[in-house]
Design an enzyme around this catalytic site. Sequence first.
Site, PDB file in Angstrom:
ATOM      1  N   PRO A   7      48.976  39.659  43.565  1.00 31.00           N
ATOM      2  CA  PRO A   7      49.504  41.006  43.804  1.00 31.00           C
ATOM      3  C   PRO A   7      48.998  41.521  45.143  1.00 31.00           C
ATOM      4  CG  PRO A   7      47.697  41.082  42.225  1.00 31.00           C
ATOM      5  CD  PRO A   7      47.949  39.638  42.516  1.00 31.00           C
ATOM      6  N   GLN A  61      50.700  44.550  37.508  1.00 30.32           N
ATOM      7  CA  GLN A  61      49.308  44.936  37.739  1.00 30.32           C
ATOM      8  C   GLN A  61      49.207  46.447  37.890  1.00 30.32           C
ATOM      9  OE1 GLN A  61      46.858  44.614  41.483  1.00 30.32           O
ATOM     10  NE2 GLN A  61      45.813  43.023  40.302  1.00 30.32           N
ATOM     11  N   CYS A  90      40.538  45.483  44.348  1.00 32.97           N
ATOM     12  CA  CYS A  90      41.030  45.974  45.635  1.00 32.97           C
ATOM     13  C   CYS A  90      39.939  46.760  46.354  1.00 32.97           C
ATOM     14  CB  CYS A  90      42.256  46.868  45.432  1.00 32.97           C
ATOM     15  SG  CYS A  90      42.890  47.544  46.990  1.00 32.97           S
ATOM     16  N   LYS A 129      41.820  41.315  37.218  1.00 31.90           N
ATOM     17  CA  LYS A 129      41.594  40.697  38.534  1.00 31.90           C
ATOM     18  C   LYS A 129      40.419  41.407  39.178  1.00 31.90           C
ATOM     19  CE  LYS A 129      43.913  38.991  42.687  1.00 31.90           C
ATOM     20  NZ  LYS A 129      42.928  39.322  43.713  1.00 31.90           N
ATOM     21  N   ASN A 190      40.995  32.570  43.211  1.00 32.77           N
ATOM     22  CA  ASN A 190      41.700  33.224  44.317  1.00 32.77           C
ATOM     23  C   ASN A 190      40.751  33.344  45.503  1.00 32.77           C
ATOM     24  OD1 ASN A 190      42.620  36.638  44.993  1.00 32.77           O
ATOM     25  ND2 ASN A 190      43.682  34.827  45.718  1.00 32.77           N
ATOM     26  N   GLY A 191      41.313  33.187  46.710  1.00 30.24           N
ATOM     27  CA  GLY A 191      40.498  33.356  47.906  1.00 30.24           C
ATOM     28  C   GLY A 191      40.801  32.340  48.983  1.00 30.24           C
TER      29      GLY A 191
END
Length: 321
Positions: A7, A61, A90, A129, A190-191
């Site tokens: 997202p 999300q 975020c 997340k 993720n990353g």
Amino acid sequence: MKFYLAPLAGFTDAPFRLMCRKGGADLTYTEMVSAAGLAHGSSPTRHLMELLPGEGPVACQIFGSKETDIAFAAREVPLTFVELNLNAGCPMTKVTREGAGAKLCDDPDRIYRLLKAIKENTPLPVTLKTRLGPHPEKVRVFEILDAVASAGAKGIILHARFTSQMHGGEVHLDLLSEAVERSKIPVTGNGSIVDLKTLKAIEKTGVDAVMIGRAALSDPGIFNRLKNSSAACDADEKLIWCKRHLDAIISFREMLAERYPNDHIPKIDSYASVKMHTHLFRYFSGRPGAAALRARLNNVRTLDEITDIIAFQPIRSSFLV
């Protein structure tokens, strides 16, 4: 191994999700949907939850810090989605100053309460997340894992960086690997997955799936490319994606105007020019005369101008549109 589209606020709208689905993404995620926005009846917030035909499985999300808002949002998210995800990662100030996003990394108890509020108000599977913690001296991921499992969530997406790193710097695969080993629920990694090398590195941690974000912005086909170990996307293929993406943008704008006749939906010229700078601009990187082309793209104001620029770009005969 499953491949998911991350997202990305301002980017993972329906037309872009559709491109990534065609490009091999097994699951895509909406932009962050504000729980407070839904609670206050914001139409633009609801627009974020609209889907285009052919998108395939999509997860929604949401973000927020108040249990009442989160509970309301959970009831409002359509059951056409396959999953409801809470953002706790975020790092942008406009999100964290509300106590949401990555601000939650430092408060596993609040994460638990918010996830419980979601679960009590939707039949959809619930996931989180998040990040490793606020900063390297304050690792919170293991406490978060316990909170997520205790709340009954079905999985966790872990961006293997700290909030203090924003979107750059080292990806801490050692901590991701330890999190996978200790987790009682599936972990998606993720990353900075941008190529086969970075993919193989994160696969070694034992994650159940991988999530790709920024690398897909100019190459929606990266998912199939990584699955098949194929060559990098070249300028001609990017142009083909650009043409397909523009068609999807036009279709989505028409759909919004039809479904929300009383809302302000920008005219097609304004809508297309905004999307030109949000999405389509990126597809022209690597083309001959790119500097002059970028200067021209900066001045587009109408759909006809955009169409003319795209149509003028040559594609080798070996490529099929």
